[in-house]
Design a protein around this motif. Structure first.
Motif, PDB file in Angstrom:
ATOM      1  N   ARG A  16       0.787  -1.234   0.000  1.00 31.95           N
ATOM      2  CA  ARG A  16       0.000   0.000   0.000  1.00 31.95           C
ATOM      3  C   ARG A  16       0.822   1.287   0.000  1.00 31.95           C
ATOM      4  O   ARG A  16       0.255   2.365  -0.073  1.00 31.95           O
ATOM      5  N   ARG A  17       2.139   1.192   0.106  1.00 31.13           N
ATOM      6  CA  ARG A  17       2.948   2.396   0.258  1.00 31.13           C
ATOM      7  C   ARG A  17       2.730   3.368  -0.890  1.00 31.13           C
ATOM      8  O   ARG A  17       2.467   3.001  -2.036  1.00 31.13           O
ATOM      9  N   THR A  18       2.823   4.645  -0.541  1.00 31.53           N
ATOM     10  CA  THR A  18       2.709   5.708  -1.533  1.00 31.53           C
ATOM     11  C   THR A  18       4.091   6.303  -1.771  1.00 31.53           C
ATOM     12  O   THR A  18       5.053   5.968  -1.068  1.00 31.53           O
ATOM     13  N   HIS A  42      -1.120   1.942   6.171  1.00 30.60           N
ATOM     14  CA  HIS A  42      -2.434   2.553   5.933  1.00 30.60           C
ATOM     15  C   HIS A  42      -3.573   1.747   6.579  1.00 30.60           C
ATOM     16  O   HIS A  42      -4.655   1.614   6.020  1.00 30.60           O
TER      17      HIS A  42
END
Length: 261
Positions: free
Chosen positions: A138-140, A183
Protein backbone atom coordinates in the motif's frame (compact mmCIF):
# COMPACT_ATOMS: atom_id res chain seq x y z
CA UNK A 1 -49.38 -14.35 71.31
CA UNK A 2 -46.71 -14.92 68.62
CA UNK A 3 -45.33 -18.42 68.38
CA UNK A 4 -41.51 -18.25 68.85
CA UNK A 5 -41.08 -20.90 66.17
CA UNK A 6 -43.16 -18.88 63.69
CA UNK A 7 -41.22 -15.70 64.52
CA UNK A 8 -37.91 -17.46 63.98
CA UNK A 9 -39.11 -18.86 60.65
CA UNK A 10 -40.24 -15.39 59.50
CA UNK A 11 -36.92 -13.82 60.44
CA UNK A 12 -35.06 -16.57 58.62
CA UNK A 13 -37.09 -15.99 55.46
CA UNK A 14 -36.57 -12.24 55.75
CA UNK A 15 -32.80 -12.67 56.12
CA UNK A 16 -32.79 -14.97 53.08
CA UNK A 17 -34.71 -12.41 51.02
CA UNK A 18 -32.32 -9.62 52.01
CA UNK A 19 -29.33 -11.73 51.07
CA UNK A 20 -30.90 -12.35 47.68
CA UNK A 21 -31.30 -8.64 47.02
CA UNK A 22 -27.65 -7.86 47.53
CA UNK A 23 -26.17 -4.37 47.36
CA UNK A 24 -27.63 -2.11 44.69
CA UNK A 25 -25.11 0.09 42.90
CA UNK A 26 -26.55 3.35 41.64
CA UNK A 27 -24.39 4.96 38.93
CA UNK A 28 -23.24 8.54 39.46
CA UNK A 29 -25.19 11.08 37.46
CA UNK A 30 -21.95 12.34 35.90
CA UNK A 31 -21.15 8.82 34.65
CA UNK A 32 -24.60 8.49 33.13
CA UNK A 33 -24.30 11.82 31.31
CA UNK A 34 -20.76 11.01 30.12
CA UNK A 35 -21.96 7.69 28.71
CA UNK A 36 -24.89 9.31 26.89
CA UNK A 37 -22.70 12.04 25.40
CA UNK A 38 -20.12 9.43 24.36
CA UNK A 39 -22.78 7.48 22.46
CA UNK A 40 -23.85 10.67 20.70
CA UNK A 41 -20.26 11.49 19.75
CA UNK A 42 -19.46 7.99 18.50
CA UNK A 43 -22.67 7.90 16.46
CA UNK A 44 -21.54 11.08 14.65
CA UNK A 45 -24.33 13.19 16.10
CA UNK A 46 -21.44 15.46 17.10
CA UNK A 47 -18.66 15.01 14.50
CA UNK A 48 -15.03 15.92 15.31
CA UNK A 49 -14.58 19.69 15.49
CA UNK A 50 -18.19 20.42 16.42
CA UNK A 51 -19.18 22.08 19.70
CA UNK A 52 -21.08 20.29 22.42
CA UNK A 53 -23.91 22.17 24.18
CA UNK A 54 -22.65 24.60 26.80
CA UNK A 55 -22.51 23.69 30.48
CA UNK A 56 -25.56 25.86 31.10
CA UNK A 57 -27.50 24.16 28.32
CA UNK A 58 -26.57 20.71 29.63
CA UNK A 59 -27.60 21.69 33.17
CA UNK A 60 -30.96 22.99 31.92
CA UNK A 61 -31.62 20.00 29.64
CA UNK A 62 -30.58 17.22 32.02
CA UNK A 63 -31.57 18.74 35.34
CA UNK A 64 -28.14 17.82 36.76
CA UNK A 65 -25.97 20.11 38.83
CA UNK A 66 -23.19 22.12 37.23
CA UNK A 67 -20.69 20.01 39.17
CA UNK A 68 -22.06 16.77 37.66
CA UNK A 69 -21.99 18.24 34.15
CA UNK A 70 -18.38 19.38 34.57
CA UNK A 71 -17.37 15.97 35.90
CA UNK A 72 -18.99 14.29 32.88
CA UNK A 73 -17.03 16.56 30.53
CA UNK A 74 -13.80 15.79 32.41
CA UNK A 75 -14.47 12.07 31.91
CA UNK A 76 -14.89 12.58 28.17
CA UNK A 77 -11.76 14.72 28.02
CA UNK A 78 -9.74 12.00 29.76
CA UNK A 79 -11.01 9.56 27.11
CA UNK A 80 -9.82 11.88 24.34
CA UNK A 81 -13.33 12.52 23.04
CA UNK A 82 -13.53 16.23 23.79
CA UNK A 83 -11.26 19.21 24.40
CA UNK A 84 -12.43 21.95 26.75
CA UNK A 85 -11.23 25.54 26.60
CA UNK A 86 -12.08 28.03 29.33
CA UNK A 87 -12.90 31.67 28.83
CA UNK A 88 -15.46 33.85 27.10
CA UNK A 89 -14.89 32.24 23.71
CA UNK A 90 -14.23 28.79 25.10
CA UNK A 91 -16.36 25.70 25.15
CA UNK A 92 -16.17 21.97 24.61
CA UNK A 93 -15.12 20.73 21.19
CA UNK A 94 -15.49 17.15 20.01
CA UNK A 95 -12.22 15.39 19.15
CA UNK A 96 -11.04 11.84 18.57
CA UNK A 97 -8.55 9.83 20.63
CA UNK A 98 -5.01 10.19 19.30
CA UNK A 99 -2.23 7.65 18.82
CA UNK A 100 -0.34 9.40 21.63
CA UNK A 101 -3.17 8.75 24.07
CA UNK A 102 -3.23 5.05 23.22
CA UNK A 103 0.56 4.92 23.51
CA UNK A 104 0.35 6.57 26.92
CA UNK A 105 -2.18 4.02 28.17
CA UNK A 106 -0.15 1.08 26.84
CA UNK A 107 3.00 2.55 28.41
CA UNK A 108 1.26 2.84 31.79
CA UNK A 109 -0.07 -0.71 31.45
CA UNK A 110 3.36 -2.10 30.57
CA UNK A 111 5.13 -0.26 33.38
CA UNK A 112 2.42 -1.02 35.93
CA UNK A 113 2.50 -4.72 35.09
CA UNK A 114 6.31 -4.77 34.78
CA UNK A 115 6.02 -6.31 31.32
CA UNK A 116 9.38 -7.99 30.52
CA UNK A 117 11.44 -7.16 27.44
CA UNK A 118 10.81 -10.63 26.05
CA UNK A 119 7.07 -9.88 25.97
CA UNK A 120 7.78 -6.63 24.13
CA UNK A 121 9.78 -8.52 21.52
CA UNK A 122 6.94 -11.05 21.13
CA UNK A 123 4.41 -8.27 20.53
CA UNK A 124 6.66 -6.71 17.90
CA UNK A 125 7.07 -10.08 16.24
CA UNK A 126 3.29 -10.42 16.07
CA UNK A 127 2.72 -6.91 14.66
CA UNK A 128 5.62 -5.67 12.60
CA UNK A 129 5.90 -8.37 9.91
CA UNK A 130 2.24 -7.73 9.04
CA UNK A 131 2.91 -3.98 9.06
CA UNK A 132 5.83 -4.43 6.66
CA UNK A 133 3.79 -6.71 4.39
CA UNK A 134 0.94 -4.20 4.16
CA UNK A 135 3.39 -1.35 3.63
CA UNK A 136 4.83 -3.17 0.61
CA UNK A 137 1.32 -3.46 -0.83
CA UNK A 138 0.00 0.00 0.00
CA UNK A 139 2.95 2.40 0.26
CA UNK A 140 2.71 5.71 -1.53
CA UNK A 141 5.45 7.89 -2.99
CA UNK A 142 5.23 10.03 0.17
CA UNK A 143 5.68 6.96 2.38
CA UNK A 144 8.81 5.94 0.48
CA UNK A 145 10.22 9.45 0.73
CA UNK A 146 9.69 9.50 4.50
CA UNK A 147 11.33 6.08 4.96
CA UNK A 148 14.30 6.99 2.76
CA UNK A 149 14.91 10.28 4.53
CA UNK A 150 14.79 8.65 7.97
CA UNK A 151 17.06 5.85 6.74
CA UNK A 152 19.60 8.45 5.61
CA UNK A 153 19.53 10.12 9.02
CA UNK A 154 19.89 6.76 10.80
CA UNK A 155 22.90 5.94 8.62
CA UNK A 156 24.51 9.21 9.69
CA UNK A 157 23.90 8.76 13.42
CA UNK A 158 25.05 5.13 13.21
CA UNK A 159 28.63 6.18 12.50
CA UNK A 160 28.80 8.85 15.21
CA UNK A 161 29.50 7.27 18.58
CA UNK A 162 28.15 10.21 20.61
CA UNK A 163 24.72 10.22 18.95
CA UNK A 164 23.18 7.17 20.62
CA UNK A 165 20.06 9.01 21.79
CA UNK A 166 19.47 10.50 18.35
CA UNK A 167 20.09 7.13 16.71
CA UNK A 168 17.50 5.45 18.93
CA UNK A 169 14.97 8.23 18.31
CA UNK A 170 15.43 8.03 14.54
CA UNK A 171 15.05 4.26 14.79
CA UNK A 172 11.65 4.78 16.45
CA UNK A 173 10.75 7.31 13.74
CA UNK A 174 11.58 4.72 11.09
CA UNK A 175 9.32 2.11 12.64
CA UNK A 176 6.55 4.70 13.01
CA UNK A 177 6.90 5.66 9.32
CA UNK A 178 6.77 1.97 8.41
CA UNK A 179 3.54 1.63 10.41
CA UNK A 180 2.05 4.69 8.69
CA UNK A 181 2.84 3.14 5.30
CA UNK A 182 0.57 0.19 6.17
CA UNK A 183 -2.43 2.55 5.93
CA UNK A 184 -4.27 0.60 8.62
CA UNK A 185 -5.12 3.09 11.37
CA UNK A 186 -5.64 0.56 14.15
CA UNK A 187 -2.54 -1.47 13.31
CA UNK A 188 -0.57 1.76 13.01
CA UNK A 189 -1.73 2.97 16.43
CA UNK A 190 -0.77 -0.33 18.06
CA UNK A 191 2.61 -0.46 16.32
CA UNK A 192 3.54 3.11 17.22
CA UNK A 193 2.51 2.47 20.83
CA UNK A 194 4.93 -0.44 20.96
CA UNK A 195 7.68 1.60 19.29
CA UNK A 196 7.64 3.99 22.26
CA UNK A 197 8.27 1.07 24.61
CA UNK A 198 10.95 -0.14 22.23
CA UNK A 199 12.73 3.21 22.58
CA UNK A 200 12.86 2.87 26.36
CA UNK A 201 13.95 -0.77 26.19
CA UNK A 202 16.73 0.07 23.73
CA UNK A 203 18.47 2.45 26.12
CA UNK A 204 21.09 -0.16 26.82
CA UNK A 205 24.79 0.43 26.55
CA UNK A 206 24.99 -2.49 24.11
CA UNK A 207 23.33 -0.28 21.47
CA UNK A 208 26.32 2.08 21.66
CA UNK A 209 28.22 -0.44 19.55
CA UNK A 210 28.86 1.02 16.10
CA UNK A 211 28.80 -2.46 14.58
CA UNK A 212 25.40 -3.17 16.04
CA UNK A 213 23.98 0.15 14.83
CA UNK A 214 25.26 -0.55 11.34
CA UNK A 215 23.52 -3.92 11.43
CA UNK A 216 20.26 -2.13 12.29
CA UNK A 217 20.77 0.20 9.33
CA UNK A 218 21.37 -2.73 7.00
CA UNK A 219 18.23 -4.49 8.24
CA UNK A 220 16.16 -1.37 7.61
CA UNK A 221 17.57 -0.99 4.11
CA UNK A 222 16.61 -4.57 3.24
CA UNK A 223 13.06 -4.05 4.48
CA UNK A 224 12.86 -0.78 2.54
CA UNK A 225 14.10 -2.48 -0.65
CA UNK A 226 11.30 -5.04 -0.35
CA UNK A 227 8.74 -2.29 0.19
CA UNK A 228 10.03 -0.32 -2.79
CA UNK A 229 9.67 -3.46 -4.92
CA UNK A 230 6.17 -4.13 -3.56
CA UNK A 231 7.38 -7.56 -2.43
CA UNK A 232 5.09 -8.09 0.56
CA UNK A 233 6.35 -11.58 1.43
CA UNK A 234 9.98 -10.49 1.39
CA UNK A 235 9.14 -7.41 3.47
CA UNK A 236 7.37 -9.62 6.01
CA UNK A 237 10.27 -12.03 6.23
CA UNK A 238 12.92 -9.28 6.48
CA UNK A 239 10.93 -7.70 9.33
CA UNK A 240 10.80 -11.07 11.10
CA UNK A 241 14.57 -11.45 10.79
CA UNK A 242 15.11 -7.92 12.11
CA UNK A 243 12.89 -8.43 15.16
CA UNK A 244 14.29 -11.87 15.95
CA UNK A 245 17.79 -10.37 15.92
CA UNK A 246 16.61 -7.57 18.20
CA UNK A 247 15.14 -10.16 20.59
CA UNK A 248 18.47 -11.97 20.76
CA UNK A 249 20.21 -8.70 21.61
CA UNK A 250 17.78 -8.04 24.46
CA UNK A 251 18.18 -11.60 25.70
CA UNK A 252 21.95 -11.33 25.66
CA UNK A 253 21.82 -7.97 27.42
CA UNK A 254 19.57 -9.42 30.13
CA UNK A 255 22.02 -12.27 30.68
CA UNK A 256 24.95 -9.87 30.73
CA UNK A 257 26.76 -11.47 27.79
CA UNK A 258 26.31 -9.60 24.53
CA UNK A 259 26.48 -11.40 21.22
CA UNK A 260 26.01 -9.73 17.85
CA UNK A 261 22.84 -10.66 15.98
Amino acid sequence: MTNPAQSSDFESKQDSMLEGLGKIKVPKSSDVLAERLKKEILSDAYPPGSMLPTERELVTTTGLSRGSVREALRILEAQGLVATRAGRYGGTTVSMPSDDQLAGQINIFARGRSIPLTALAEVRLALEPMVASLAAQRRTAEDLTALREISDRIDQTAIEIDDLEEFLMENVNWHDALAAASHNDLLCALATSVSGLMFEASKLREFASLELRQRVCLAHRKILEAIEGRDSERARRRAEIDIEAYARILDSAAKGSVTTA
